[in-house]
Structures are given as structure tokens and as C-alpha cells.
Design a protein around this motif. Structure first.
Motif, PDB file in Angstrom:
ATOM      1  N   LEU A  64       1.079  -0.942   0.467  1.00  0.00           N
ATOM      2  CA  LEU A  64       0.130   0.103  -0.044  1.00  0.00           C
ATOM      3  C   LEU A  64       1.204   1.155   0.272  1.00  0.00           C
ATOM      4  CD1 LEU A  64      -2.941  -0.773   2.371  1.00  0.00           C
ATOM      5  CD2 LEU A  64      -3.112  -1.105   0.396  1.00  0.00           C
ATOM      6  N   ILE A  65       0.364   2.244  -0.258  1.00  0.00           N
ATOM      7  CA  ILE A  65       1.427   3.486  -1.209  1.00  0.00           C
ATOM      8  C   ILE A  65      -0.230   4.544  -0.291  1.00  0.00           C
ATOM      9  CG2 ILE A  65       2.791   2.506  -2.260  1.00  0.00           C
ATOM     10  CD1 ILE A  65       2.171   4.901  -4.697  1.00  0.00           C
ATOM     11  N   GLY A  66      -1.081   4.274  -0.621  1.00  0.00           N
ATOM     12  CA  GLY A  66      -1.779   5.460  -0.670  1.00  0.00           C
ATOM     13  C   GLY A  66      -3.781   5.068  -0.108  1.00  0.00           C
ATOM     14  N   ARG A 161      -2.116   0.511  -4.249  1.00  0.00           N
ATOM     15  CA  ARG A 161      -0.838  -0.434  -3.682  1.00  0.00           C
ATOM     16  C   ARG A 161       0.589   0.003  -4.698  1.00  0.00           C
ATOM     17  NH1 ARG A 161      -2.608  -4.531  -1.031  1.00  0.00           N
ATOM     18  NH2 ARG A 161      -4.791  -4.755  -0.621  1.00  0.00           N
ATOM     19  N   HIS A 162       1.091   0.002  -5.135  1.00  0.00           N
ATOM     20  CA  HIS A 162       2.072  -0.607  -6.434  1.00  0.00           C
ATOM     21  C   HIS A 162       3.442  -1.506  -5.867  1.00  0.00           C
ATOM     22  CE1 HIS A 162       5.664   0.810  -8.789  1.00  0.00           C
ATOM     23  NE2 HIS A 162       4.890   1.571  -9.392  1.00  0.00           N
ATOM     24  N   PRO A 278      -3.386  -6.684  12.577  1.00  0.00           N
ATOM     25  CA  PRO A 278      -4.343  -6.246  11.853  1.00  0.00           C
ATOM     26  C   PRO A 278      -3.063  -4.692  10.727  1.00  0.00           C
ATOM     27  CG  PRO A 278      -4.069  -4.960  13.886  1.00  0.00           C
ATOM     28  CD  PRO A 278      -3.360  -5.750  14.182  1.00  0.00           C
ATOM     29  N   PRO A 279      -3.825  -5.269   9.529  1.00  0.00           N
ATOM     30  CA  PRO A 279      -2.634  -4.541   8.853  1.00  0.00           C
ATOM     31  C   PRO A 279      -2.183  -2.875   8.697  1.00  0.00           C
ATOM     32  CG  PRO A 279      -5.299  -5.592   7.642  1.00  0.00           C
ATOM     33  CD  PRO A 279      -4.955  -5.667   8.501  1.00  0.00           C
ATOM     34  N   CYS A 280      -2.694  -2.523   9.885  1.00  0.00           N
ATOM     35  CA  CYS A 280      -2.569  -0.809   9.989  1.00  0.00           C
ATOM     36  C   CYS A 280      -1.449  -0.798  10.881  1.00  0.00           C
ATOM     37  CB  CYS A 280      -3.743  -0.073  10.892  1.00  0.00           C
ATOM     38  SG  CYS A 280      -4.720  -1.700  12.369  1.00  0.00           S
ATOM     39  N   ALA A 281      -1.204  -1.902  11.071  1.00  0.00           N
ATOM     40  CA  ALA A 281       0.761  -2.407  12.034  1.00  0.00           C
ATOM     41  C   ALA A 281       1.210  -1.955  11.446  1.00  0.00           C
ATOM     42  CB  ALA A 281       0.131  -3.779  12.756  1.00  0.00           C
ATOM     43  N   PHE A 285      -2.430   2.898   5.472  1.00  0.00           N
ATOM     44  CA  PHE A 285      -3.057   2.913   4.929  1.00  0.00           C
ATOM     45  C   PHE A 285      -3.906   1.691   4.573  1.00  0.00           C
ATOM     46  CE2 PHE A 285       1.363   4.647   2.573  1.00  0.00           C
ATOM     47  CZ  PHE A 285       0.666   6.277   3.189  1.00  0.00           C
ATOM     48  N   ALA A 286      -4.571   1.564   5.923  1.00  0.00           N
ATOM     49  CA  ALA A 286      -5.221   0.201   5.993  1.00  0.00           C
ATOM     50  C   ALA A 286      -6.539   1.190   7.076  1.00  0.00           C
ATOM     51  CB  ALA A 286      -5.197  -0.691   6.745  1.00  0.00           C
TER      52      ALA A 286
END
Length: 313
Positions: A64-66, A161-162, A278-281, A285-286
């Protein structure tokens, strides 16, 4: 501080106070736990390797980039400094995103190669969000970049994503507590009436109702605990929990646990060795859902993933 930061900070603070007021589990209970077999160590090592592979995949959370909320009727998108929505990776000018009521449209910049659901895109097209039957996938940079639309309550955002994301290229190691068979816990699932939902807050500050099929009950060291379960798909359950390690060894905003479908008697197995972040760890950008108040355990779950520390630049 943002609403997201306030939610996470409040959760961590509450758990810290709980941890300070109570003593750790008795040493006698730890001494009675069964030894860890080599077979279990190998099985959990395989699960951890697969978990890491998913995180660092080209479409994994570390790519994730944004996360860009669509606040205006139109936004130019690209990596150029003049773009209203600036990308960390990608062409200087990618295109124009427009909102028309609840609908979102994208027009690619001339001479920039873009695909929509795998087919070349030359003109304006509607982008369907992640709640649609067939969400749209916009590709750029020869497929290394992917743009999708999220809907969270009344708001919509672009998730980007990139494959060349710095968080993916520089991903560090995930630390775990030692594998412990004592954290493989038998539990009982008690179903709620059909159609019940529970309000779940997210790290971004929103609140959404989610399907709440029932509650999971288990015991630990003679004490009883309950966790409200969410629908995990295919009959399985999804648990979002916080405990006395949250912010004190594990990620402050809680952890997740996937549970297989209950058997005919309602029995389920909780493998807390697989409690995961969780992804936000790993990325800002989650839009992670947070533990409901009912799932904040007065228990130190010293198993599973510990808090992630990104490598120093």
C-alpha cells in the motif's frame, strides 16, 4: 491528533491501566502447561512463513502506498507535486478522478497506459467500489500499480498499491511469542439470533455495523472469557480482540484471530499462537476494524504476533 489516532490511543491507555492493576498469571499454572512438540513448532513455523509471504506479496498489505479520501468533486492523480492526490509511486500524471453523487469516474491522462479490470482504458469509465458485486481494478506502471475504490460508511477513498512500495521492499521481521500448546484453547460457540449485527469502530474513525453470528466462550486458568464473533466467511469466525498485552508487547490497537467453523456441537478451537496484527500495524493506509468493548480481555495473551517495529531507515 486524528480520530483514528485518538481511538487507538484510548484503547491502548485503557489496557495499560488494566495491566497495571493486576498481577501476571500464576507461575504454578504455567508449570502445568504441556511441553511444545517439535511437530507443533514446525506447523506454526510454516503458518508464520505463509503469513509473511502474504504480507510481502505484490498485492499484500505492505504494497500500500496511499489511502486518499475523495473530499472534492474532482481530483487529479499522479506522482507530480501539482497533483491533488499525489502518489508515492507512478507516473507524474495518471488521470482525473471525479465524483458524481455516489458514483466515481476515472479519465486517464493522454498517452499514459492504464488498464481497467485487465483491459486497456482510453476514455472515461466508472470505478465500482469494494462493496459492488464486481469491484473495479485500475492498473498502471505495467501492472505494478493498482488503484481501487473503497466505501466506508458514506465516504469513499482511493486505495493505491505498488509493487515498488518502500514498505514492501524494506519490510522487517515479525516477532512472536514462543509457540505454546497451552494457548491452543477449546471453546464453545453460542449463536445469536439470525441477522444480528455489532457496531465496529475503525482506525480511521468511522463506525459500521458488522454481522455478529454469535459469541465464543472459553476458560483460562479457571476464569471464563467471552468474545463476540464476526462472520469470517465460509462458516468460519473472525475475532477482533484486545488484551493486557495490547500496547505492552503486542500491537496497541488489538489483534485478529481466524477461527474454523464450529462443529455440530458448537465446539471451536482457538489457536492464540496465530493471533496476528491488523494491517494498520504495518501501514498507515489501512482501514482496520478495532476491538469492540466486549472483546477487551482482562487477560494477557502471551502468544502470537508481537508489535511490529519497522527497520530504521
Amino acid at each position: 491528533m486524528t480520530r483514528a489516532g485518538t481511538a487507538a490511543a484510548t484503547l491502548a491507555a485503557a489496557l495499560a491501566l488494566s495491566a497495571c492493576d493486576r498481577a501476571p498469571p500464576a507461575a504454578e499454572a504455567d508449570a502445568q502447561r504441556p511441553p511444545t512438540s517439535q511437530a507443533m513448532i514446525s506447523t506454526e513455523a510454516e503458518w508464520r512463513a505463509e503469513r509473511r509471504a502474504r504480507l510481502v506479496a505484490e498485492d499484500g498489505w505492505t504494497s500500500l502506498i496511499g489511502l486518499h479520501w475523495l473530499e472534492l468533486r474532482a481530483h487529479y492523480v499522479g506522482s507530480d507535486a501539482t497533483s491533488g492526490i499525489r502518489l508515492a509511486n507512478g507516473p507524474p500524471k495518471l488521470g482525473l478522478v471525479q465524483r458524481d453523487g455516489d458514483r466515481v469516474y476515472f479519465t486517464p491522462e493522454r498517452d499514459v497506459a492504464v488498464t481497467l479490470d485487465g483491459a486497456p482504458l482510453k476514455g472515461r469509465a466508472e470505478l465500482h467500489d469494494d462493496h459492488a458485486e464486481a469491484p473495479s481494478v485500475l492498473g498502471f506502471d505495467d501492472g505494478k500499480g493498482v488503484l481501487t475504490v473503497l466505501r466506508r460508511g458514506p465516504r469513499k477513498a482511493l486505495r493505491v498499491r505498488h509493487a515498488d512500495a518502500a514498505t514492501r521492499a524494506g519490510f522487517g521481521s515479525i516477532e512472536y511469542w514462543p509457540v505454546d500448546p497451552g494457548w491452543l484453547v477449546d471453546a464453545r460457540f453460542i449463536a445469536h439470533p439470525a441477522g444480528r449485527t455489532i457496531e465496529i469502530a475503525s482506525i480511521t474513525g468511522g463506525v459500521e455495523p458488522m454481522a455478529n453470528p454469535g459469541v465464543v466462550e472459553f476458560e483460562r486458568d479457571g476464569a471464563a472469557y467471552r468474545l463476540e464473533a464476526l462472520d469470517g466467511g465460509e462458516g468460519g469466525l473472525f475475532l477482533i480482540l484486545a488484551d493486557r498485552t495490547s500496547g505492552h508487547g503486542s500491537y496497541g490497537a488489538g489483534r485478529y484471530l481466524d477461527v474454523a467453523a464450529p462443529d455440530a456441537t458448537g465446539r471451536v478451537s482457538l489457536n492464540f499462537n496465530r493471533a496476528y496484527n491488523p494491517p494498520c500495524a504495518f501501514t498507515p493506509f489501512a482501514t482496520c476494524p478495532l476491538p469492540p468493548p466486549e472483546n477487551r480481555l482482562d487477560l494477557a495473551v502471551t502468544a502470537g504476533e508481537m508489535a511490529y517495529a519497522a527497520p530504521a531507515n
